[in-house]
Structures are given as C-alpha cells and as structure tokens.
Write a protein that holds these residues in place. Structure first.
Motif, PDB file in Angstrom:
ATOM      1  N   VAL A 195       0.838  -1.200   0.000  1.00 42.29           N
ATOM      2  CA  VAL A 195       0.000   0.000   0.000  1.00 42.29           C
ATOM      3  C   VAL A 195       0.872   1.249   0.000  1.00 42.29           C
ATOM      4  O   VAL A 195       0.603   2.215  -0.722  1.00 42.29           O
ATOM      5  CB  VAL A 195      -0.947  -0.011   1.218  1.00 42.29           C
ATOM      6  N   TRP A 247       0.516   4.023  -3.035  1.00 42.69           N
ATOM      7  CA  TRP A 247       0.011   5.369  -2.812  1.00 42.69           C
ATOM      8  C   TRP A 247       1.096   6.425  -2.995  1.00 42.69           C
ATOM      9  O   TRP A 247       0.820   7.545  -3.382  1.00 42.69           O
ATOM     10  CB  TRP A 247      -0.588   5.487  -1.410  1.00 42.69           C
ATOM     11  N   SER A 248       2.329   6.093  -2.668  1.00 36.00           N
ATOM     12  CA  SER A 248       3.395   7.091  -2.736  1.00 36.00           C
ATOM     13  C   SER A 248       4.657   6.502  -3.349  1.00 36.00           C
ATOM     14  O   SER A 248       5.666   6.323  -2.672  1.00 36.00           O
ATOM     15  CB  SER A 248       3.689   7.628  -1.324  1.00 36.00           C
ATOM     16  N   TRP A 275       1.963  13.149  -0.245  1.00 33.18           N
ATOM     17  CA  TRP A 275       1.628  11.744  -0.035  1.00 33.18           C
ATOM     18  C   TRP A 275       2.684  11.001   0.792  1.00 33.18           C
ATOM     19  O   TRP A 275       2.519   9.825   1.083  1.00 33.18           O
ATOM     20  CB  TRP A 275       1.434  11.036  -1.384  1.00 33.18           C
ATOM     21  N   GLU A 283      -3.826  12.894   3.730  1.00 26.31           N
ATOM     22  CA  GLU A 283      -3.310  13.780   2.696  1.00 26.31           C
ATOM     23  C   GLU A 283      -4.344  14.866   2.468  1.00 26.31           C
ATOM     24  O   GLU A 283      -5.544  14.588   2.372  1.00 26.31           O
ATOM     25  CB  GLU A 283      -3.041  12.980   1.420  1.00 26.31           C
ATOM     26  N   THR A 329       1.369   9.385   4.043  1.00 30.78           N
ATOM     27  CA  THR A 329       0.586   8.169   3.830  1.00 30.78           C
ATOM     28  C   THR A 329       1.489   6.958   3.712  1.00 30.78           C
ATOM     29  O   THR A 329       1.263   5.921   4.354  1.00 30.78           O
ATOM     30  CB  THR A 329      -0.291   8.317   2.572  1.00 30.78           C
ATOM     31  N   PRO A 336      -6.775   8.555   3.253  1.00 33.24           N
ATOM     32  CA  PRO A 336      -5.328   8.793   3.382  1.00 33.24           C
ATOM     33  C   PRO A 336      -5.086  10.123   4.092  1.00 33.24           C
ATOM     34  O   PRO A 336      -5.808  11.103   3.842  1.00 33.24           O
ATOM     35  CB  PRO A 336      -4.843   8.833   1.932  1.00 33.24           C
ATOM     36  N   GLU A 348      -5.059   9.428  -8.860  1.00 34.58           N
ATOM     37  CA  GLU A 348      -4.145  10.459  -9.341  1.00 34.58           C
ATOM     38  C   GLU A 348      -3.901  10.359 -10.850  1.00 34.58           C
ATOM     39  O   GLU A 348      -3.715  11.380 -11.521  1.00 34.58           O
ATOM     40  CB  GLU A 348      -2.808  10.359  -8.604  1.00 34.58           C
ATOM     41  N   GLU A 375     -12.330   6.408  -1.221  1.00 35.81           N
ATOM     42  CA  GLU A 375     -11.539   7.404  -1.957  1.00 35.81           C
ATOM     43  C   GLU A 375     -12.334   7.846  -3.174  1.00 35.81           C
ATOM     44  O   GLU A 375     -12.419   7.133  -4.186  1.00 35.81           O
ATOM     45  CB  GLU A 375     -10.191   6.821  -2.354  1.00 35.81           C
ATOM     46  N   HIS A 381      -3.980   4.565 -10.652  1.00 31.73           N
ATOM     47  CA  HIS A 381      -3.460   4.881  -9.322  1.00 31.73           C
ATOM     48  C   HIS A 381      -4.530   4.604  -8.269  1.00 31.73           C
ATOM     49  O   HIS A 381      -5.720   4.862  -8.500  1.00 31.73           O
ATOM     50  CB  HIS A 381      -3.042   6.357  -9.275  1.00 31.73           C
ATOM     51  N   PRO A 382      -4.151   4.077  -7.091  1.00 31.80           N
ATOM     52  CA  PRO A 382      -5.153   3.708  -6.081  1.00 31.80           C
ATOM     53  C   PRO A 382      -5.942   4.870  -5.509  1.00 31.80           C
ATOM     54  O   PRO A 382      -7.018   4.660  -4.937  1.00 31.80           O
ATOM     55  CB  PRO A 382      -4.332   3.009  -4.987  1.00 31.80           C
ATOM     56  N   SER A 383      -5.457   6.087  -5.640  1.00 29.39           N
ATOM     57  CA  SER A 383      -6.227   7.240  -5.172  1.00 29.39           C
ATOM     58  C   SER A 383      -6.618   8.171  -6.311  1.00 29.39           C
ATOM     59  O   SER A 383      -6.839   9.360  -6.119  1.00 29.39           O
ATOM     60  CB  SER A 383      -5.442   8.021  -4.109  1.00 29.39           C
TER      61      SER A 383
END
Length: 380
Positions: free
Chosen positions: A21, A25-26, A34, A234, A37, A232, A373, A129, A369-371
């Motif tokens: 994860v 995420w980052s 990020w 963020e 997170t 997250p 982005e 999200e 992207h998981p969020s």
C-alpha cells in the motif's frame, strides 16, 4: 465495504500488504503531500508487536488498512505531541514531513497498543476514496460503447455511497473537462501512456443503489469522523472527502445493508427491465475469496441471460500482496503489466466484463493509481 475472507493472515503477510500500500500510494516521484501516507504504512510494517496483534484479525477486516485508520482516528481525537503535528486536519494544508515521524509513531503505538487494537476490533475499514470515481466514470463510458441509453448503477462495497454520485462530480481528465459546470467537487486525473481514454460524458444514471455489509450513516457525526480516519492522511484527499460527503447528504441514494452475495440477486431483480445494468466494484472483489468471486460472476451471468449486465472492476491483482498476478475478473493480462505490478507497488486494473445471453466478454481497459491520481488507458 462488503468483504469476506479466508484464513487469519500472519504478521508477515500484513507487513507485506502494508508495504505494498505504501508503494502504491506514494511511489517514487509522487507529490510530497503523499509522503505521510506511505510513512504511516511503513511504520506499521516495522512495528512487530502491532503486527502480531493485528494477525488475530481475519483478512476481511483489512488489518493493515484498519490499523492506519485506528491510529489516524486516535491521533485526531487525542492530539498526541509530536505525532499529531504530522497529520493534516480537514480543510487545512498538509503539514511538513520529516523523519521525526517514525520515532513519534513508534512511541505512540507502543504506549497505546491496547487502545489501537480496541479501535480495530470495534470498527471496519471504509474505503471511500472518491477520486476513484474518475476511473469508474471512464469505465462506464467505455462499457456503454457509445450508447446514450440510460443505465442502472449498482455500487458494491459502497460504504457511504460516494460512488453513487458520479454524475454530480466535475472531472478534469488530461486536457478534457466533463460533468456539471457548477459541481461542488472537481476531480483531476492525469492521463499517462500513449492511448487517450474516451470522453467522460456519462449516460443518464436512471437508477442507483449501493450494497455494503456495514453502510456509513453520513448523518452520524461519529461515523463521519471514522470515515475521515479511513481516508489517506493527505490534505487533498480530505478536502475531496468533505465535498463528496456534502453532495451525498444532499442527494441521498438507496443503500442496502447486507452481504453482496446474499443480497445482489434481489437488487438486480428490482431494477427496471429496460435499463442496462452496470455493477461497479472499486477495491471490493480483491478482498473476496476466489470461490466468492466466482459466485459473484455467476450471479451477474444469471441476470445477464435476459438483459446486458456489465461488471466494472477497479481492483488490484490477486492474490493481494506483492505476488499478485491475476485479474479479479479472470481477464487475460499482459506479462509486462504483471511484472510492473510485482516490482513497482500496487495499482488497480480497470476491467469490464459483460454478460448478455450466452455471451461473456471481458475487456482490459486501464491501469490506475489507487487514489485516482492517474490512469493509463490500455484499451484501443
């Protein structure tokens, strides 16, 4: 979120998932906002005593993610110094990050371990999200194949129902802008790769319903506080969540409480016969066992005998973790994509699988992207 797990995960498995994860995420090159997170999950992965206590939780409780939410919830509630200074508050800018976070986390986690575990036992992680709605919206457009006919939207693992409000958001995807001009929430998504996704001009959503094992009541302040803790840490993610909550409270949608496998046949049967059905699954099926994913596909195929039903999936690969190699929908994946996944950290695969009559057609659409982005469109 509606999940069902198999055996109890071990501490090493939870550690691997936390690091996955963090990398997803980052990854290298991600915005600095990020970094917290990723650091939160890295710190969870490095705390052996915490991992051992989390290992008693079944996989459907998502132990690594649940621990991140529990820590965030307690930090915002209790304000421990200096740890609280690293976490953004809703509507506030992202605080500066430095390596002092790690000893602060370890001190807090060690001292409050029993409290963290208690919060984990009393809650379920809620994956809401809202930025992923951009990717789902593109999937709906692609699955509609140019048709402007109204659709019925079923959102699995809907949580607070934010994924049911797709047509109330504004989208900035690459150089294009779509959705209502006056929308109180605008979602931006970078387009990567050489292919251009279709214009995100959504068809009319004539019917919408969500399914969740433990739906979030947005009129409950405590429930909203937990939902914020699951986001997250963020600043932009918290701002998006706050705006999406406001929209969902103004436009309440029907949400059915129950296990997906148990209630989905009735939900599908209640939808007007003239509507095409899109069943959206954003980070839900990845947490189902293989047997339950097969049952989900069987339910959709059965409904698809008499009307078109599209399963739109936005999920990491399975098995969950750095060894992921298969699509939750059973779609064929390029070996290069699987290699990237196993070496670059978690990302989602967007796929569409449509059942109609005796036909069962699947299409790999994108990686994402998981969020929310970015998205890399793969379908041509």
């Amino acid at each position: 979120m509606d999940l069902a797990g198999a055996s109890v995960p071990g501490a090493n498995e939870i550690r691997a998932q936390a690091l996955e994860v963090a990398g997803g995420w980052s990854p290298p090159g991600a915005p600095r906002s990020w970094r917290l997170t990723a650091a939160l999950f890295e710190a969870i992965a490095a705390h052996d005593e915490l991992l051992e206590t989390l290992a008693v939780l079944p996989p459907d409780r998502l132990p690594a993610l649940l621990a991140s939410a529990a820590v965030t919830f307690m930090v915002r509630r209790d304000g421990p110094v200096p740890l609280a200074g690293y976490f953004p508050e809703p509507a506030a800018p992202q605080p500066r990050f430095d390596d002092g976070f790690f000893p602060a986390f370890k001190t807090f986690c060690t001292a409050r371990l029993d409290d963290i575990v208690d919060v984990c036992h009393r809650h379920r992680y809620q994956m809401n999200e809202v930025a992923r709605c951009t990717q789902i919206a593109l999937g709906i457009v692609a699955a509609s194949a140019g048709s402007a006919d109204p659709v019925a939207l079923v959102d699995l693992g809907t949580g607070a129902g934010l994924g049911l409000q797709l047509d109330h958001y504004r989208y900035r995807i690459g150089t294009g802008t779509y959705g209502p001009a006056g929308a109180p929430l605008s979602l931006a998504c970078e387009v990567r790769g050489g292919n251009v996704p279709p214009p995100a001009e959504l068809p009319e959503i004539a019917s919408r319903v969500g399914v969740d094992l433990d739906p979030v009541n947005l009129e409950d302040q405590a429930a909203r506080a937990w939902l914020e803790a699951c986001a997250p840490p963020e600043a932009s993610a918290l701002s998006r969540l706050a705006a999406a909550i406001g929209i969902a409270r103004r436009h309440p949608a029907r949400i059915i409480a129950g296990d997906v496998i148990d209630v989905l046949p009735g939900v599908l049967g209640s939808i007007p016969a003239e509507l095409r059905i899109t069943v959206a699954d954003a980070y839900m099926a990845v947490f189902l066992s293989q047997e339950r994913r097969a049952r989900l596909a069987g339910i959709l195929a059965e409904t698809g005998r008499t009307r078109p039903v599209t399963w739109l999936s936005l999920d990491p690969l399975v098995p969950l973790g750095p060894s992921g190699r298969d699509s939750v929908q059973g779609l064929a994946l390029p070996l290069s994509l699987v290699r990237d996944y196993q070496h670059s950290g978690v990302f989602a695969v967007l796929g569409a699988r449509t059942f109609h009559g005796t036909a069962d057609r699947g299409h790999l659409l994108a990686r994402a992207h998981p969020s929310g982005e970015w998205i890399e469109w793969l379908s041509v």
